[in-house]
Design a protein around this motif. Structure first.
Motif, short mmCIF file in Angstrom:
data_model
loop_
_atom_site.label_atom_id
_atom_site.label_comp_id
_atom_site.label_asym_id
_atom_site.label_seq_id
_atom_site.Cartn_x
_atom_site.Cartn_y
_atom_site.Cartn_z
N ASP A 17 -42.57 14.50 30.97
CA ASP A 17 -42.17 14.56 32.38
C ASP A 17 -42.48 13.23 33.05
OD1 ASP A 17 -41.41 15.36 34.86
OD2 ASP A 17 -42.94 16.91 35.09
N THR A 18 -41.44 12.58 33.59
CA THR A 18 -41.64 11.25 34.19
C THR A 18 -42.25 11.33 35.59
OG1 THR A 18 -39.38 11.28 35.03
CG2 THR A 18 -39.77 10.24 32.88
N ASN A 19 -42.27 12.50 36.20
CA ASN A 19 -42.82 12.64 37.54
C ASN A 19 -44.34 12.82 37.55
OD1 ASN A 19 -40.22 12.51 38.54
ND2 ASN A 19 -39.96 14.73 38.46
N LEU A 20 -44.92 13.18 36.41
CA LEU A 20 -46.35 13.45 36.34
C LEU A 20 -47.06 12.41 35.48
CD1 LEU A 20 -46.36 17.29 35.64
CD2 LEU A 20 -46.89 16.17 37.79
#
Length: 93
Positions: free
Chosen positions: A41-44
């Motif tokens: 996950d690139t958002n976390l």
């Protein structure tokens, strides 16, 4: 009736540490899985769950040590162990 109750208690003494070791393994597995799955996950930002992993390790180690010690004590009592693990006999002087 008394012997049945004693055997049931003996089985519980082995099942409870076994369940604790199993639950500890699951906690460690979940901490590792959540850490590695967060990399996709690139958002976390991946964060390792040290508390869950540590509690899981303690439960796993305690369960394994208890069951291993019980098995070793039983085998030593029945003379199933290697000579180096047998009780040392004191020679009379």
């Amino acid at each position: 009736m008394k012997i049945i109750l004693a055997r049931f208690i003996a089985i519980l003494l082995l099942v409870i540490p076994g369940l604790a070791a199993t639950y500890g393994f699951v906690l460690m597995k979940d901490a590792l899985f959540n850490y590695f799955s967060a990399h996709g996950d690139t958002n976390l930002a991946p964060d390792f769950g040290w508390l869950g992993f540590s509690i899981g390790f303690v439960l796993f180690a305690a369960g394994i040590v208890f069951i291993g010690g019980w098995t070793f004590y039983r085998d030593r009592k029945r003379n199933y162990v290697a000579p180096r693990f047998k009780k040392k006999r004191v020679r009379p002087q």
